[in-house]
Design an enzyme around this catalytic site. Structure first.
Site, PDB file in Angstrom:
ATOM      1  N   PHE A 150     -73.941 -54.231  11.445  1.00  0.00           N
ATOM      2  CA  PHE A 150     -74.092 -53.271  10.782  1.00  0.00           C
ATOM      3  C   PHE A 150     -74.607 -53.544  10.157  1.00  0.00           C
ATOM      4  CE2 PHE A 150     -70.591 -52.076  13.328  1.00  0.00           C
ATOM      5  CZ  PHE A 150     -71.257 -51.047  14.637  1.00  0.00           C
ATOM      6  N   ASN A 209     -76.985 -48.148  16.832  1.00  0.00           N
ATOM      7  CA  ASN A 209     -78.583 -47.389  16.472  1.00  0.00           C
ATOM      8  C   ASN A 209     -79.385 -46.714  17.316  1.00  0.00           C
ATOM      9  OD1 ASN A 209     -78.756 -49.557  14.580  1.00  0.00           O
ATOM     10  ND2 ASN A 209     -79.407 -51.201  15.756  1.00  0.00           N
ATOM     11  N   CYS A 261     -84.511 -54.550  15.482  1.00  0.00           N
ATOM     12  CA  CYS A 261     -82.881 -53.825  16.423  1.00  0.00           C
ATOM     13  C   CYS A 261     -83.286 -52.742  17.088  1.00  0.00           C
ATOM     14  CB  CYS A 261     -82.348 -52.965  15.311  1.00  0.00           C
ATOM     15  SG  CYS A 261     -81.215 -55.127  14.002  1.00  0.00           S
ATOM     16  N   LYS A 264     -85.345 -52.607  20.474  1.00  0.00           N
ATOM     17  CA  LYS A 264     -84.664 -53.463  21.222  1.00  0.00           C
ATOM     18  C   LYS A 264     -83.654 -52.939  21.509  1.00  0.00           C
ATOM     19  CE  LYS A 264     -82.014 -57.175  19.417  1.00  0.00           C
ATOM     20  NZ  LYS A 264     -80.477 -56.769  19.439  1.00  0.00           N
TER      21      LYS A 264
HETATM   22  N1  NAD Z   1     -82.124 -58.412  11.847  1.00  0.00           N
HETATM   23  C1  NAD Z   1     -80.677 -57.587  11.300  1.00  0.00           C
HETATM   24  O1  NAD Z   1     -80.918 -56.595  10.696  1.00  0.00           O
HETATM   25  C2  NAD Z   1     -79.330 -57.397  12.536  1.00  0.00           C
HETATM   26  C3  NAD Z   1     -78.525 -56.381  12.472  1.00  0.00           C
HETATM   27  C4  NAD Z   1     -77.435 -56.097  12.900  1.00  0.00           C
HETATM   28  C5  NAD Z   1     -77.382 -57.284  13.961  1.00  0.00           C
HETATM   29  N2  NAD Z   1     -77.912 -58.210  14.175  1.00  0.00           N
HETATM   30  C6  NAD Z   1     -78.318 -58.439  15.786  1.00  0.00           C
HETATM   31  O2  NAD Z   1     -77.945 -60.289  15.277  1.00  0.00           O
HETATM   32  C7  NAD Z   1     -78.224 -60.762  15.903  1.00  0.00           C
HETATM   33  C8  NAD Z   1     -78.349 -61.766  15.382  1.00  0.00           C
HETATM   34  O3  NAD Z   1     -80.433 -61.175  14.897  1.00  0.00           O
HETATM   35  P1  NAD Z   1     -80.910 -61.748  13.443  1.00  0.00           P
HETATM   36  O4  NAD Z   1     -81.676 -61.137  13.126  1.00  0.00           O
HETATM   37  O5  NAD Z   1     -80.598 -62.887  12.787  1.00  0.00           O
HETATM   38  O6  NAD Z   1     -81.910 -63.029  14.953  1.00  0.00           O
HETATM   39  P2  NAD Z   1     -82.667 -64.156  14.787  1.00  0.00           P
HETATM   40  O7  NAD Z   1     -83.643 -64.290  16.065  1.00  0.00           O
HETATM   41  O8  NAD Z   1     -83.672 -64.062  13.557  1.00  0.00           O
HETATM   42  O9  NAD Z   1     -81.782 -65.312  14.587  1.00  0.00           O
HETATM   43  C9  NAD Z   1     -81.650 -66.297  15.217  1.00  0.00           C
HETATM   44  C10 NAD Z   1     -81.429 -67.929  14.618  1.00  0.00           C
HETATM   45  O10 NAD Z   1     -80.599 -68.009  16.059  1.00  0.00           O
HETATM   46  C11 NAD Z   1     -81.244 -69.066  16.362  1.00  0.00           C
HETATM   47  N3  NAD Z   1     -80.665 -70.129  17.398  1.00  0.00           N
HETATM   48  C12 NAD Z   1     -80.626 -69.526  18.437  1.00  0.00           C
HETATM   49  N4  NAD Z   1     -80.314 -70.686  19.751  1.00  0.00           N
HETATM   50  C13 NAD Z   1     -79.428 -71.464  18.890  1.00  0.00           C
HETATM   51  C14 NAD Z   1     -78.962 -72.255  19.614  1.00  0.00           C
HETATM   52  N5  NAD Z   1     -78.596 -72.141  21.262  1.00  0.00           N
HETATM   53  N6  NAD Z   1     -78.293 -73.091  18.508  1.00  0.00           N
HETATM   54  C15 NAD Z   1     -78.754 -72.690  17.381  1.00  0.00           C
HETATM   55  N7  NAD Z   1     -79.215 -71.514  16.248  1.00  0.00           N
HETATM   56  C16 NAD Z   1     -79.736 -71.207  17.672  1.00  0.00           C
HETATM   57  C17 NAD Z   1     -82.220 -69.716  16.148  1.00  0.00           C
HETATM   58  O11 NAD Z   1     -83.143 -70.444  15.171  1.00  0.00           O
HETATM   59  C18 NAD Z   1     -82.280 -68.547  14.490  1.00  0.00           C
HETATM   60  O12 NAD Z   1     -82.721 -69.014  13.830  1.00  0.00           O
HETATM   61  C19 NAD Z   1     -79.595 -60.595  16.934  1.00  0.00           C
HETATM   62  O13 NAD Z   1     -77.957 -60.172  18.463  1.00  0.00           O
HETATM   63  C20 NAD Z   1     -79.740 -58.882  16.461  1.00  0.00           C
HETATM   64  O14 NAD Z   1     -79.411 -57.031  17.296  1.00  0.00           O
HETATM   65  C21 NAD Z   1     -79.383 -57.786  13.324  1.00  0.00           C
END
Ligand code: NAD
Length: 432
Positions: A150, A209, A261, A264
């Site tokens: 969160f 969200n 977030c 999507k």
């Molecule tokens: N960004 C936010 O504020 C937030 C907050 C809460 C939840 N989330 C959720 O958390 C998840 C991650 O969010 P994010 O913003 O950090 O994502 P992001 O897309 O910015 O980063 C994902 C990372 O994962 C790596 N990756 C992808 N496939 C891979 C693999 N097979 N092996 C190793 N690394 C791999 C990518 O290179 C990238 O660095 C999403 O589901 C998002 O909805 C995001």
């Protein structure tokens, strides 16, 4: 505890660094070698306040390491977090290819009992899919846990270290106990660890969200009605927010929500409800209102100028919100596209997101070194992101730099009366 986190960006890197800060041994895995090299050198690939310092400290204490070798990370860990992206797929659903791909790789690397934790935001039923994928690949024992995140970008470390609550969906006692132990240092201030089934844990994140996005779209509509009837949304918002049943958060009108977030997750929640023959009508409206709101400032400019052709517009703020460099679904993107399509030129400034913006707009717009440089010769200023440094600018300097003293404030950060007294034409959201 020994932990691996797969996916090293806004969620995975913050989680990894914060787990390490509390004494755990953490190995962060990412498939992007350039990112991993950068992290190994003590630099971070994103802007998040306080994160670089936290990463460096834990790296030098040898509690935090980085690798591209997922198998190595998994073998060293008792708990493996999946924190990869779940972007919107073609049909609006969350694209699970990264999550399930990582689950498969984890399964192939198992060498004994591990807890596989899904921290990515995923639709209900994903824990079951992850379990099935792993079971197909290995005979080693494992548990699957849902642990939605969160945190807010811009305040991610504080949110992770002092969460309002920790949600854990676990189907067996062994995994539940390990997760409680891992999170107990984060909840000493009394925040609850909420144990539940995986489906409920998965749904929590979307419901939270979707609720926040609904409040934003609701208040944007209230602002639009304020304009239509001659009321002031500041006063309406204050009165509404002071009701203890409602509270003040997420009631500020503006140019629409963005980020990686809300857009999507709203789409994905509608989609997985639809898959079960449920039409989530409120969320359809929330999304429609948000799309309209993102276009509203261009419409206001067109109404003011009659034609935007040849006009030079300064844009303050490109990131989807302050204290991040993230421009995913940022309102600045459709705004700038709208301005360019209408024949205007754009001179933009953002304290952190210019590098990201260059990847989107290239040479189609100009990028300023600082906020004032963007104003030189501008016919108008559009304020899109409410960075602190925009809140108390030197208005007389601004007037001298601009061709016309005209401000379109998409975040209502200035006082209309004061700005008019300073000689500005000032157009904001839902205020006379
Ligand atoms: N960004 C936010 O504020 C937030 C907050 C809460 C939840 N989330 C959720 O958390 C998840 C991650 O969010 P994010 O913003 O950090 O994502 P992001 O897309 O910015 O980063 C994902 C990372 O994962 C790596 N990756 C992808 N496939 C891979 C693999 N097979 N092996 C190793 N690394 C791999 C990518 O290179 C990238 O660095 C999403 O589901 C998002 O909805 C995001």
């Amino acid at each position: 505890m020994k932990i691996a986190v797969v996916g090293t960006r806004y969620v995975g890197l913050v989680a990894g660094a914060c787990f390490a800060e509390n004494g755990n041994e953490v190995i962060c895995v990412d498939k992007d070698p350039a990112k991993v090299r950068m992290l190994q050198r003590g630099h971070i690939p994103i802007y998040e306040p306080g994160l670089e310092e936290l990463v460096r400290r834990n790296k030098s204490e040898k509690r935090l390491t980085f690798t591209t070798a997922l198998a190595r990370g998994v073998r060293q860990a008792q708990i493996v977090f999946i924190a990869v992206g779940t972007p919107t797929g073609e049909d609006g659903s969350a694209d699970l290819q990264h999550v399930l791909g990582v689950a498969r790789e984890i399964a192939r690397s198992l060498d004994g009992y591990k807890v596989v934790v899904n921290k990515s935001t995923v639709p209900v039923g994903t824990a079951v899919k992850v379990r099935d994928v792993i079971r197909r690949e290995t005979t080693h024992p494992f548990s699957v846990v849902s642990n939605p995140e969160f945190l807010k970008q811009g305040a991610a470390i504080d949110d992770f270290m002092k969460p309002d609550r920790v949600v854990i969906g676990a189907e067996d006692a062994r995994a539940a106990e390990l997760m409680k132990e891992l999170y107990s240092p984060f909840t000493r201030t009394g925040a609850p660890i909420m144990m539940m089934d995986c489906a409920s844990a998965e749904l929590c994140k979307y419901a939270a969200n979707a609720m926040l996005a609904t409040r934003i779209s609701f208040m944007n509509e209230v602002a639009n009605v304020c304009e239509a009837v001659g009321a002031n949304v500041d006063q309406v918002r204050r009165a509404v927010a002071s009701d203890r049943r409602i509270g003040p958060s997420f009631l500020f009108p503006g140019v629409g929500y963005g980020g990686s977030c809300f857009p999507k997750d709203v789409k994905a929640m509608m989609r997985f409800a639809e898959d079960k023959a449920y039409d989530f009508k409120i969320l359809r409206a929330v999304e429609t209102v948000n799309e309209g709101q993102k276009r509203l400032l261009v419409t206001k400019m067109e109404e003011h100028f009659k034609s935007l052709k040849g006009k030079r517009i300064a844009v303050w703020g490109l990131a989807f919100k302050p204290k991040t460099d993230d421009m995913r679904e940022a309102p600045a993107v459709p705004l700038i596209q709208g301005l360019l399509a209408a024949g205007a030129s754009v001179h933009a400034y953002d304290p952190e997101a210019v590098k990201v913006a260059k990847g989107i707009f290239g040479s189609k717009i100009q990028y300023a070194e600082n906020s004032y440089a963007a104003l030189t010769g501008a016919d108008a200023l559009a304020v899109i992101t409410e960075w602190n440094e925009f809140r108390e600018p030197d208005f007389s300097r601004m007037r001298k730099l601009m061709r016309q003293p005209l401000i379109f404030d998409g975040r209502n950060i200035y006082n209309p009366e004061s700005l008019r007294a300073l000689g500005f034409t000032y157009i904001s959201m839902g205020r006379p």
